[in-house]
Design an enzyme around this catalytic site. Sequence first.
Site, PDB file in Angstrom:
ATOM      1  N   TRP A 305      36.703  34.395  33.545  1.00  0.00           N
ATOM      2  CA  TRP A 305      35.514  33.548  33.480  1.00  0.00           C
ATOM      3  C   TRP A 305      34.924  33.343  34.872  1.00  0.00           C
ATOM      4  CZ3 TRP A 305      34.183  28.749  35.528  1.00  0.00           C
ATOM      5  CH2 TRP A 305      33.059  28.128  34.973  1.00  0.00           C
ATOM      6  N   HIS A 306      35.807  33.229  35.865  1.00  0.00           N
ATOM      7  CA  HIS A 306      35.322  33.018  37.226  1.00  0.00           C
ATOM      8  C   HIS A 306      34.764  34.295  37.844  1.00  0.00           C
ATOM      9  CE1 HIS A 306      37.638  29.243  36.934  1.00  0.00           C
ATOM     10  NE2 HIS A 306      36.805  28.812  37.856  1.00  0.00           N
ATOM     11  N   GLY A 307      35.227  35.458  37.426  1.00  0.00           N
ATOM     12  CA  GLY A 307      34.714  36.703  37.976  1.00  0.00           C
ATOM     13  C   GLY A 307      35.621  37.876  37.665  1.00  0.00           C
TER      14      GLY A 307
END
Length: 450
Positions: A305-307
Amino acid sequence: MIFSSFEFLFRFLPVFLLIYYLAPAKLRNAVLFTGSIVFYAVGEIRHVPLLLLCLLVNYLIGRLMYRDTDEGRGTKQTVLMIVALCYDFGMLFFFKYSGLAKELPLGISFYTFQIAAYIIDVYRGKVPAEKSLIKLGTYLTMFPQLIAGPIINYSDVRGRLNGRSITPGQLEEGFKILILGLGSKVIIADRIGMLWNSIQSIGFASISTPLAWMGAFAYSIELYFDFAGYSMMAIGLGKMLGFEIPVNFKRPYVSKSVTEFWRRWHITLSRWFREYVYIPLGGNRKGKARTFFNLLVVWSLTALWHGAGYNFLIWGGMLLLLLLTEKLFLLRWLEKSKVLCHMYLLFVVPLTWVAFEVTDVRELGIYYMRMFPFFGQTGGTINPVDFVKYIGDYWPLFALGIIFATPIPTAFYRVFHKKWVGSVVVSVILVLDLYYMAVSANNPFLYFNF
């Protein structure tokens, strides 16, 4: 347009609030929806159609799922939910992970999770499908939390969307919280963040071990006050609009373990994964092996989700290893000493934040070798006592960060915020906010990148 800008505070917000308060109660959702689209368009007009398409697709699918309130969950509802989630997460994947899109649309990770939660809750029968496109659009695009959360469930605001009143007390309280959140950003986060910027300019291979640790602690403070400050501002703005936006941080750095830390950090994201991934997979009800698997899934998805960078997988892997170790035996050992548990937390969490921030895996390895020089050689530093200068420059900000990460300021605020002392303190913070906004470059909130 960011909250910590004169454009927002002295142009957009006063004009919007004037229109919003003068509007009849039945039109306030329409005013907020329109104002939120304008707010988003000022920052990124080319992706407004994507945001509106997300709203329209999910509105139509939600209505198709339950045209009749007596309908139960059947094949039709299941298929429609899957279609909606494939669209929502397909768009997120395309822009975030495919490499085919040039830029990440502002706030897409946050509003995707919000609308996905709505569709799942409609499918489960937790909330009815919203009949008003304006109300659903207000929920999805509400500008206080559109760009970087907190992630709000539809059930959190459904009652207020149907009708809300705004008292002078709410307006005053919201304004105070807005000022305090702004202070977290511009007085602490932005200023201590300059130390991390300086370390990046020097180059990780050329810094001393003490400076490497100072940098890790500085970034930990910067990220917390930046993101928590944004969340406070969102809560304050929500109060000014008649909404109760959920708390997103509860002083995570006073935790006694990484497990507790992540119950206190980005609470709404953790809640989303718990309600829509961890519990449906079985949570901790099916034995240790299944619990560990479920945690692996959750933390893999949290990292993604963050990258898509390898550093996020490293970050997620570090956290998963720490959480599993705590569940197996470490928590019982740490609980024997109140001092040791806090020392452990303040040692390991900055290590994980370094992996979160340094996207180049090679540079990340160099930084860790600087922090632990006995594990490898990275060459000599330009100045082995470089940290002395930075201690002199930044110790007041470290002190502020430590104090305001504890319950002490909150306890003070609760006692005095309705008295003249509280008003004086808030006024001084407002003056400092405006001063640092005037003399510093406007730095976007760090979580805008996600």
